[in-house]
Design an enzyme around this catalytic site. Structure first.
Site, PDB file in Angstrom:
ATOM      1  N   ASP A  33      11.856   7.939  89.761  1.00  0.00           N
ATOM      2  CA  ASP A  33      12.806   9.001  89.414  1.00  0.00           C
ATOM      3  C   ASP A  33      13.967   9.091  90.415  1.00  0.00           C
ATOM      4  O   ASP A  33      13.828   8.706  91.578  1.00  0.00           O
ATOM      5  CB  ASP A  33      12.048  10.340  89.371  1.00  0.00           C
ATOM      6  CG  ASP A  33      12.822  11.377  88.581  1.00  0.00           C
ATOM      7  OD1 ASP A  33      13.820  11.022  87.924  1.00  0.00           O
ATOM      8  OD2 ASP A  33      12.423  12.560  88.617  1.00  0.00           O
ATOM      9  N   ASN A  81      12.713   9.078  76.571  1.00  0.00           N
ATOM     10  CA  ASN A  81      14.003   8.588  77.081  1.00  0.00           C
ATOM     11  C   ASN A  81      14.958   8.123  75.974  1.00  0.00           C
ATOM     12  O   ASN A  81      16.150   7.923  76.232  1.00  0.00           O
ATOM     13  CB  ASN A  81      13.796   7.452  78.103  1.00  0.00           C
ATOM     14  CG  ASN A  81      13.304   7.945  79.451  1.00  0.00           C
ATOM     15  OD1 ASN A  81      12.673   7.212  80.193  1.00  0.00           O
ATOM     16  ND2 ASN A  81      13.593   9.196  79.785  1.00  0.00           N
TER      17      ASN A  81
END
Ligand code: FPP
Length: 253
Positions: A33, A81
């Site tokens: 991340d 995503n």
């Protein structure tokens, strides 16, 4: 992040952490991340953050190999995503293709086994082809097992497993009485990979984000404020060092 590691002087300390070779995690899983924030801080497009993140992948795989860790799982693209802007999704697909094209021979030479967690049928054709080639080429290797979670979601994986189990019950291949943890695990993408001992999430976020929901039941979690492109070998060492000083009880005393 431990305070003692914050200054330059302390960086030296971090590099000197002594890891117990007999107590290495067998399986490390990482939520990569912070690429977007890393790029934003540098006034770069988000995709440059992902590109920089691929460099970190290279370093971490190498270090995993050096440390003798057998399984590494990287969360590269989640089932959620797809909601990102089209050009970012395309860039991530392209990075997967480019990464496999440029690294496959080297990974193979080093004995890495490449596996994909997730439904690759939804990926562009060229990505599907690269992935299939990588899996096929490396399937008999005996080194680090690299699971790339791509179009992966923990809930999606469990639903898929339930459907596969149902089909096998319906066709008489499986008895309902025989469904236990071990039996169910065979239907997960991670079949054959032990549960992660250690889950790392950089960038300051502290949540699981639909990652390895079944498998994380007894994982140790480790967070850091650095964004993934800035994640270095010494952060991996620090995570392992902390892991080695935890008391894992698995519900016992
Ligand atoms: C999360 O950061 C990162 C991702 C969604 C993508 C990670 C993918 C790569 C590093 C490269 C592609 C993969 C391979 C295997 C070559 P974010 O974008 O959510 O960051 P932010 O929270 O700062 O916005």
């Amino acid at each position: 992040m431990l305070d003692i590691f914050k200054t330059n002087k302390d960086k030296k300390k971090r590099e000197e952490l002594v890891l117990d070779k007999d107590n290495m995690p067998r399986h490390i899983a990482i939520i990569m991340d912070g690429n977007g924030r890393w790029a934003k801080q540098r006034k770069l497009p988000r995709t440059m953050g992902h590109k920089a993140g691929v460099e970190t992948i290279r370093r971490v795989i190498k270090e995993t190999h050096i440390l003798g860790i057998k399984y590494l799982t990287l969360y590269a693209f989640s089932t959620e995503n797809w909601k990102r802007p089209k050009d970012e999704v395309s860039a991530l697909m392209r990075l997967l293709v480019e990464y496999l094209r440029s690294e496959l021979q080297e990974l193979n030479k080093n004995g890495v086994v490449i596996k994909i967690l997730g439904d690759i049928n939804m990926l562009p054709k060229d990505a599907q082809n690269e992935v299939k080639e990588a899996i096929e080429l490396t399937k008999n290797n005996t080194g680090v097992v690299l699971n790339i979670a791509f179009n992966y979601g923990g809930r999606d994986e469990i639903i898929r497993a339930v459907k596969l189990v149902s089909n096998d019950v319906k066709s008489g291949k499986l008895n309902i009485e025989d469904i236990d943890e071990k039996a169910l695990e065979k239907y997960l993408y991670t079949n054959g990979t032990p549960d992660p001992d250690l889950i790392i999430r950089p960038s300051g976020e502290q949540r699981i984000s639909n990652f390895l929901l079944w498998q994380c039941a007894y994982s140790e979690f480790w967070y850091s404020n650095v964004c993934w492109p800035d994640f270095k070998e010494e952060h991996l060492h620090e995570a392992i060092y902390d892991y080695q000083h935890r008391d894992r009880r698995y519900g016992g005393v």
